[in-house]
Design an enzyme around this catalytic site. Structure first.
Site, PDB file in Angstrom:
ATOM      1  N   LYS A 107       0.850  -1.188   0.000  1.00 26.07           N
ATOM      2  CA  LYS A 107       0.000   0.000   0.000  1.00 26.07           C
ATOM      3  C   LYS A 107       0.888   1.242   0.000  1.00 26.07           C
ATOM      4  O   LYS A 107       1.945   1.265   0.651  1.00 26.07           O
ATOM      5  CB  LYS A 107      -0.893  -0.029   1.243  1.00 26.07           C
ATOM      6  N   SER A 188      -9.657   1.179   2.979  1.00 30.30           N
ATOM      7  CA  SER A 188      -8.829   2.014   2.127  1.00 30.30           C
ATOM      8  C   SER A 188      -7.744   1.264   1.366  1.00 30.30           C
ATOM      9  O   SER A 188      -7.107   1.817   0.471  1.00 30.30           O
ATOM     10  CB  SER A 188      -8.167   3.104   2.970  1.00 30.30           C
ATOM     11  N   SER A 212     -10.052  -1.273   6.932  1.00 30.31           N
ATOM     12  CA  SER A 212      -9.356  -0.996   5.669  1.00 30.31           C
ATOM     13  C   SER A 212      -8.620  -2.180   5.069  1.00 30.31           C
ATOM     14  O   SER A 212      -8.170  -2.110   3.925  1.00 30.31           O
ATOM     15  CB  SER A 212      -8.375   0.174   5.853  1.00 30.31           C
TER      16      SER A 212
END
Length: 516
Positions: A107, A188, A212
Site C-alpha cells: 500500500k 482504504s 481498511s
C-alpha cells in the site's frame, strides 16, 4: 447485469511455469516451480508486469479509456534486477524461505527506501521518497520478497472526507472492482486487494485502522488478516491512529496470508499451517455468531446460514451472540481518531518529510494545515469529487492532553471490557466470533460517496484485536466474506477456524479475463 470486460493483449507477460492467466497459483505452487527450474523470479516479475500493463494501466492520466483497474500506483523500476539477484541466490543454494523471489505489492502509505514515492495517494506528497524502509518492508526484503510496486488507496487511508469514494486518490484516480467494474473495491486498502484478486501480484500488504483490510479483502474475494495491534510494526507508515493502526497481509488463500504475516511479524505459525486435517477439525470449539451484524441483506443471510452449517459440520458449536458497537462508542472512536491523526501525521511529517524536503527544496507539507492549504490551492485536481471535512476537523483538535480525547479513549476501553469482544468471549466461553464481513460492493459514486450497507470491523478495531476474512460466497458476481475475530493475540485460533472453513467451502473464484 451488463458487465464490462477487460482485455489482456496476447497473453503478454506469460511465464513458462504459468500456462493459464487465470491460474490461482499459491506460494507452494510458485516455490515448486522455482525449485524444479520451470520458473524463475525474473520470469514471474515479467509475467506480473505484463498483466499490469494489460489490465491495470497504473497511475493517474493513463490512456486506457476507463477500462483500467488502476490498482497499482507506482511500479518498482528495480523489481526485475532484485528478482534476478534472488534467482542467483537460488542457483547458489540460498533460499531464504517461502517468500524467496515472490513479487509483493505494498500500500502506498508504507515507506520504502527506493524509487517509489510514499504519498498515501495525496498530490500534496507527490514525489516524496522516504529516507528509509518501514521495518515491515525491511523484514520482507530479508525474507527474499521482491517489492513489485505500490498500490492505490483511498486518499489519506479514507480519512479525508465524509463523502469520499473508496479507492479514489488524487495521485491514482479511481480503483475499480475486478468482478464488476462499475462497483467499488472498498478501502482504504483498495489497490492492495484488487491487485491480489486480479492476479497482478502474488501477495500484498494493506493497512487498517477500522475496516481498511477486512472490507476490501472480502469485497474483492480474497483472504485478509488484520493482526493484533503491535504484532506488526506500524513505524514508517503514514498514520491515522497509533491505538488502532496496523499493517496486514492480503492473499488469494489464507495460508499464503499467514506466511506473509510470519515474515512481517517474525512470528512462527508453522503449527497452524501444518494443519488439522481431521474430518471435524473444529471439534470442541465454541463460536459466537453475531447474527445482527450479518442481517442486512437476504442474500448475505443465506450465505451466512450455509457458512454456519459448514462450521458446524467441521465440529464447531455455534452460540448466538448479540454484540455490536453502540452509537456512543462509535462517536467516541471517531474523536480518538481525529486527535491521534493530527498528532500522528505531524509526527510523521516532522520525522520523514521535513528532513527530505530540506535536502531537495521541495515544498512538501510540514503540518496538517499545510496539507489542507495545498488541497485548497489545488482544488481542481486534489478535490474534484469531494472535500476535506475530516482533515479540517482534525486540524481543529488540541493535544492528546485534552479532556475530550481522554474521555473518548476511556469510553472505548470501557466498552471493550464491558460490552466488546473480550466481554462476550468470556461470558459465553467463546473461542472466537463470526459474522458476515461485508455487503455486496456498491456502485462507485463520486457525487454521493460510498454506500455501505453492512460490516462489523469496529469491534476488533476498538479492541486492537485480530480479525480475518475468507471468501464465503457470492451475491450474483460479487464476493461475500466470512469474518472471524477474537481477543488480542488469538491469531492462531482464528487461523485454525479460517483454514478449516476455506478448505471445506472453497468459495474463492477468480475474476477471470482469459480469452478476452
Amino acid at each position: 447485469m451488463n458487465r464490462k470486460r477487460l482485455s489482456i493483449r496476447g497473453g503478454q507477460g506469460r511465464a513458462p511455469g504459468i500456462p493459464d492467466t487465470c491460474e490461482e497459483y499459491t506460494l507452494r505452487d510458485f516455490q515448486r516451480e522455482f525449485g524444479a527450474g520451470r520458473l524463475s523470479s525474473a520470469q514471474l516479475v515479467d509475467y506480473y508486469l505484463g498483466r499490469i500493463a494489460a489490465l491495470d494501466c497504473p497511475g493517474a492520466g493513463s490512456d486506457c479509456e476507463g477500462q483500467a483497474l488502476q490498482s497499482i500506483l507506482y511500479l518498482n523500476p528495480e523489481a526485475r534486477s532484485i528478482a534476478e539477484e534472488r534467482d542467483r541466490e537460488r542457483r547458489a543454494g540460498i533460499v531464504r524461505g517461502p517468500l524467496h523471489g515472490i513479487p509483493v505489492v505494498l500500500k502506498a502509505n508504507i515507506n520504502t527506501a527506493d524509487q517509489m514515492p510514499t504519498t498515501a495517494g495525496s498530490q500534496a506528497l507527490h514525489g516524496f521518497l522516504a529516507p528509509e524502509d518501514a521495518p515491515l518492508v525491511a523484514k520482507l526484503r530479508e525474507a527474499g520478497a521482491v517489492i513489485l510496486g505500490k498500490a492505490n488507496l483511498s486518499e489519506w487511508a479514507n480519512f479525508r472526507s465524509t463523502h469520499s469514494s473508496s479507492g479514489w486518490s488524487s495521485e491514482g484516480g479511481q480503483t475499480k472492482n475486478p468482478y464488476v467494474l462499475e462497483r467499488n473495491p472498498s478501502g482504504s486498502s483498495s489497490g492492495s486487494a484488487v491487485a491480489v484478486s486480479a492476479n497482478l501480484c502474488a501477495l500484498s500488504v494493506g493497512t487498517e485502522t477500522d475496516g481498511s483490510i477486512i472490507s476490501p479483502a472480502s469485497i474483492n474475494g480474497i483472504a485478509g488478516i488484520k493482526p493484533t495491534g503491535g504484532l506488526v510494526s506500524a513505524e514508517g507508515i503514514i498514520p491515522i491512529s497509533f491505538m488502532q493502526d496496523t499493517a496486514g497481509p492480503m492473499a488469494r488463500t489464507l495460508e499464503d496470508a499467514i506466511v506473509l504475516l510470519e515474515a512481517m511479524s517474525g512470528r512462527d505459525y508453522s503449527g497452524v499451517l501444518g494443519g488439522n486435517l481431521a474430518a471435524r477439525p473444529l471439534e470442541s470449539m465454541r463460536l459466537g455468531y453475531a447474527e445482527k451484524l450479518s442481517r442486512f441483506l437476504p442474500q448475505v443471510e443465506d450465505i451466512m446460514k450455509k457458512s454456519i452449517a459448514a462450521l458446524e459440520n467441521l465440529g464447531a458449536e455455534i452460540v448466538p451472540v448479540d454484540i455490536e458497537p453502540d452509537e456512543e462508542v462509535q462517536k467516541a472512536e471517531y474523536q480518538v481518531l481525529l486527535y491521534e491523526f493530527k498528532y500522528g501525521i505531524e509526527q510523521y511529517l516532522a520525522r520523514y518529510v521535513a528532513a527530505r524536503a530540506d535536502s531537495v527544496s521541495t515544498p512538501w507539507p510540514r503540518t496538517l494545515r499545510d496539507i489542507i492549504a495545498f488541497n485548497t490551492a489545488h482544488a481542481d485536481t486534489a478535490m474534484p469529487h469531494f472535500a476535506q471535512e475530516i482533515l479540517i476537523e482534525a486540524a481543529g483538535k488540541g493535544s492528546l492532553e485534552e479532556p475530550e480525547y481522554k474521555n473518548a479513549l476511556a469510553l472505548c476501553r470501557a466498552f471493550e471490557k464491558e460490552k466488546g469482544i473480550s466481554a462476550f468471549t468470556a461470558k459465553y466461553r467463546l473461542d472466537a466470533i463470526v459474522a458476515a464481513s461485508n455487503s455486496p460492493a456498491w456502485k462507485t459514486d463520486h457525487v454521493l460517496g460510498d454506500h455501505y450497507v453492512g460490516g462489523n470491523t469496529s469491534l476488533a478495531a476498538i479492541a486492537a484485536a485480530p480479525h480475518i476474512t475468507v471468501p464465503a460466497g457470492f451475491v450474483g458476481e460479487l464476493p461475500i466474506g466470512l469474518s472471524v475475530f477474537g481477543v488480542p493475540h488469538s491469531e492462531e485460533v482464528l487461523f485454525r477456524i479460517g483454514l478449516a472453513f476455506e478448505r471445506a467451502v472453497k468459495a474463492r473464484k477468480a475474476p477471470c479475463y482469459k480469452g478476452v
